[in-house]
Design a protein around this motif. Sequence first.
Motif, PDB file in Angstrom:
ATOM      1  N   TYR A 229       0.681  -1.080   0.206  1.00 51.71           N
ATOM      2  CA  TYR A 229      -0.031  -0.080   0.018  1.00 51.71           C
ATOM      3  C   TYR A 229       0.831   1.189   0.006  1.00 51.71           C
ATOM      4  N   ARG A 230       0.281   2.377  -0.732  1.00 54.78           N
ATOM      5  CA  ARG A 230       1.152   3.489  -0.623  1.00 54.78           C
ATOM      6  C   ARG A 230       0.327   4.390   0.383  1.00 54.78           C
ATOM      7  N   ILE A 231       1.129   4.867   1.509  1.00 54.47           N
ATOM      8  CA  ILE A 231       0.485   5.664   2.264  1.00 54.47           C
ATOM      9  C   ILE A 231       1.208   7.250   2.578  1.00 54.47           C
ATOM     10  N   VAL A 232       0.422   8.037   2.627  1.00 55.87           N
ATOM     11  CA  VAL A 232       0.958   9.246   3.107  1.00 55.87           C
ATOM     12  C   VAL A 232       0.483   9.904   4.459  1.00 55.87           C
ATOM     13  N   VAL A 233       1.063  10.650   5.097  1.00 55.53           N
ATOM     14  CA  VAL A 233       0.807  11.286   6.449  1.00 55.53           C
ATOM     15  C   VAL A 233       1.289  12.744   6.548  1.00 55.53           C
ATOM     16  N   ALA A 234       0.606  13.449   7.215  1.00 59.92           N
ATOM     17  CA  ALA A 234       0.837  14.705   7.413  1.00 59.92           C
ATOM     18  C   ALA A 234       1.340  15.222   8.826  1.00 59.92           C
ATOM     19  N   VAL A 235       2.549  15.987   8.760  1.00 57.76           N
ATOM     20  CA  VAL A 235       3.029  16.680  10.055  1.00 57.76           C
ATOM     21  C   VAL A 235       2.645  17.986   9.949  1.00 57.76           C
ATOM     22  N   ILE A 236       1.651  18.308  10.733  1.00 56.71           N
ATOM     23  CA  ILE A 236       0.972  19.580  11.028  1.00 56.71           C
ATOM     24  C   ILE A 236       1.565  20.004  12.183  1.00 56.71           C
ATOM     25  N   THR A 237       2.211  21.238  12.008  1.00 54.82           N
ATOM     26  CA  THR A 237       2.707  21.874  13.720  1.00 54.82           C
ATOM     27  C   THR A 237       1.836  23.175  13.525  1.00 54.82           C
ATOM     28  N   ASP A 238       1.875  23.640  14.816  1.00 56.08           N
ATOM     29  CA  ASP A 238       1.150  24.788  15.379  1.00 56.08           C
ATOM     30  C   ASP A 238       2.265  25.972  15.345  1.00 56.08           C
ATOM     31  N   SER A 239       1.738  27.003  16.112  1.00 58.24           N
ATOM     32  CA  SER A 239       2.706  28.063  16.233  1.00 58.24           C
ATOM     33  C   SER A 239       3.816  27.787  17.008  1.00 58.24           C
ATOM     34  N   SER A 240       3.649  26.915  17.954  1.00 56.39           N
ATOM     35  CA  SER A 240       4.576  26.776  18.903  1.00 56.39           C
ATOM     36  C   SER A 240       5.682  25.525  18.577  1.00 56.39           C
ATOM     37  N   GLY A 241       5.342  24.865  17.246  1.00 59.31           N
ATOM     38  CA  GLY A 241       6.101  23.682  16.870  1.00 59.31           C
ATOM     39  C   GLY A 241       5.636  22.420  17.028  1.00 59.31           C
ATOM     40  N   ARG A 242       4.594  22.287  17.826  1.00 63.51           N
ATOM     41  CA  ARG A 242       4.194  21.151  18.352  1.00 63.51           C
ATOM     42  C   ARG A 242       3.388  20.485  17.127  1.00 63.51           C
ATOM     43  N   MET A 243       3.511  19.145  17.296  1.00 61.50           N
ATOM     44  CA  MET A 243       2.911  18.396  16.201  1.00 61.50           C
ATOM     45  C   MET A 243       1.660  17.732  16.378  1.00 61.50           C
ATOM     46  N   LEU A 244       0.651  17.607  15.374  1.00 61.70           N
ATOM     47  CA  LEU A 244      -0.825  17.186  15.576  1.00 61.70           C
ATOM     48  C   LEU A 244      -0.541  15.588  15.369  1.00 61.70           C
ATOM     49  N   ILE A 245      -0.846  14.902  16.373  1.00 57.89           N
ATOM     50  CA  ILE A 245      -1.053  13.417  16.290  1.00 57.89           C
ATOM     51  C   ILE A 245      -2.531  12.955  16.670  1.00 57.89           C
ATOM     52  N   GLN A 246      -2.790  11.675  16.493  1.00 61.84           N
ATOM     53  CA  GLN A 246      -4.154  11.249  16.806  1.00 61.84           C
ATOM     54  C   GLN A 246      -3.991   9.703  17.298  1.00 61.84           C
ATOM     55  N   LYS A 247      -5.071   9.253  17.943  1.00 64.37           N
ATOM     56  CA  LYS A 247      -4.794   8.082  18.653  1.00 64.37           C
ATOM     57  C   LYS A 247      -5.791   7.157  17.958  1.00 64.37           C
ATOM     58  N   ARG A 248      -5.081   5.860  17.360  1.00 65.05           N
ATOM     59  CA  ARG A 248      -5.746   5.046  16.703  1.00 65.05           C
ATOM     60  C   ARG A 248      -7.122   4.372  17.570  1.00 65.05           C
ATOM     61  N   PRO A 249      -7.998   3.740  16.846  1.00 60.15           N
ATOM     62  CA  PRO A 249      -9.229   3.123  17.591  1.00 60.15           C
ATOM     63  C   PRO A 249      -8.724   2.177  18.318  1.00 60.15           C
ATOM     64  N   GLU A 250      -9.545   1.740  19.520  1.00 58.32           N
ATOM     65  CA  GLU A 250      -9.081   0.741  20.362  1.00 58.32           C
ATOM     66  C   GLU A 250      -8.639  -0.517  20.023  1.00 58.32           C
ATOM     67  N   ASN A 251      -9.640  -1.002  18.872  1.00 58.01           N
ATOM     68  CA  ASN A 251      -9.248  -2.432  18.385  1.00 58.01           C
ATOM     69  C   ASN A 251      -8.652  -2.047  16.918  1.00 58.01           C
ATOM     70  N   GLY A 252      -8.273  -3.439  16.349  1.00 52.92           N
ATOM     71  CA  GLY A 252      -7.634  -3.384  15.003  1.00 52.92           C
ATOM     72  C   GLY A 252      -6.275  -3.071  15.120  1.00 52.92           C
ATOM     73  N   LEU A 253      -5.631  -2.963  13.785  1.00 53.90           N
ATOM     74  CA  LEU A 253      -4.225  -2.592  13.763  1.00 53.90           C
ATOM     75  C   LEU A 253      -3.554  -1.495  14.494  1.00 53.90           C
ATOM     76  N   LEU A 254      -2.831  -2.035  15.378  1.00 57.75           N
ATOM     77  CA  LEU A 254      -1.930  -0.813  16.292  1.00 57.75           C
ATOM     78  C   LEU A 254      -2.932  -0.205  17.207  1.00 57.75           C
ATOM     79  N   GLY A 255      -4.004  -0.722  17.624  1.00 62.60           N
ATOM     80  CA  GLY A 255      -5.071  -0.256  18.510  1.00 62.60           C
ATOM     81  C   GLY A 255      -4.382   0.393  19.553  1.00 62.60           C
ATOM     82  N   GLY A 256      -4.937   1.715  19.956  1.00 59.80           N
ATOM     83  CA  GLY A 256      -4.531   2.407  21.044  1.00 59.80           C
ATOM     84  C   GLY A 256      -3.307   3.258  20.952  1.00 59.80           C
ATOM     85  N   LEU A 257      -2.505   2.808  20.008  1.00 61.37           N
ATOM     86  CA  LEU A 257      -1.295   3.871  19.636  1.00 61.37           C
ATOM     87  C   LEU A 257      -1.611   4.885  18.875  1.00 61.37           C
ATOM     88  N   TRP A 258      -0.645   6.146  19.134  1.00 62.38           N
ATOM     89  CA  TRP A 258      -0.630   7.195  18.696  1.00 62.38           C
ATOM     90  C   TRP A 258       0.194   7.314  17.087  1.00 62.38           C
TER      91      TRP A 258
END
Length: 357
Positions: A229-258
């Motif tokens: 599979y071809r995958i793309v991900v976004a590194v979105i930063t706010d004004s103070s340089g922090r990056m936006l991350i999200q938590k994966r759903p509890e079940n399934g692949l990599l469940g509960g990881l960010w």
Amino acid sequence: MDDSWPGKLLKWFKGNRRDLPWRQNRSIYRVWVSEVMLQQTRVDTVIPYFHRFIEAFPTVSTLAKADQEDVLKFWEGLGYYARARNLHRAAEVVMERFNGVIPDQPELFRQLPGVGPYISAAVMSIACGHAIPVVDGNVLRTVCRIFALEYDIAQPATRKNIAALLAEKIPENKPGEFNEAMMELGATICTPASPGCDGCPIRHNCLAKQKNLVSELPIKSRKRPVPQYRIVVAVITDSSGRMLIQKRPENGLLGGLWEFPGGKVEKGETLPDALKRECMEELAVKVKVGKEITTIRHAYTHFKILLTAFYCTITSGTLTSYLPFRWAKMEDIASLPFPKANHKILPALREIKIEVE
DNA sequence: AATTCGGGGGC
DNA sequence: GCCCCAGAATT
């Protein structure tokens, strides 16, 4: 004297037993944790994880009280994260339903989340003395060779057949030692490729050896090829340089990881278009796709990915998601459970940040 | 009975 | 590259 092969095997194991951490103190809890970690995972890989986990969660009670995210952090890199989630939930069940005492009866222990036929047999035999044979990958291979069985070890039914066969052989007084010895033999001598038959304690009892079939057994049917599979991900930063991350759903692949937001590129779609679509679907924002950061490869069990990360900027919309998301600094990411494929992006990220500054 | 779940090490 | 690893849950 005991001339049967189980007797020879036990005698061999007595003198060739590896000194593993979970063999030093055989509480049910320690044996249980070790068996969960050892599921589809090599001994050498597990050892450091076992030490860190037991130090952090020395009892079933401490494990039950822990946050799932902390449990996952100790599991980070070990894979098959459902094991950690199930073990954590099982610890809670032990506290709630069994007054904090891990059940030592197979019928009860087997019901705990994440406890299947193997782990039940292993823990109940090693820690509690129940005469139940284990059937793992080592045992499947070793037994097929000892009896020259042309079973397909990829077939689930083969496990049942071999368990029934071993139920007749397992010694009632030393079931745990027998089970460990079988696995130890498979792990150290009766290995998949180029087994060390010359040093095998039961080579004179081995039908595969007698029939010169060792290199032909066991038989295992092949699985279908894995897709890419071809995958793309976004590194979105706010004004103070922090990056936006999200938590994966509890079940399934990599469940509960960010992870960084993103997803699969669909057929006929450009990488930036896919990323814009994913950000709209997952986060309800329009983004401008900026500089490419890096491209990495990663292999999972049943598919492979080619992943490209881009810097992105939000141009309109309000961040909204049905999944938890947060702004994280590099040191925040270090303290959160984060999958390997996303970790591979971080070095390139540090370099580019230095360029910008 | 078949699929879905990670990641690393050996060859 | 491919295979395997102290397998379980889901469908």
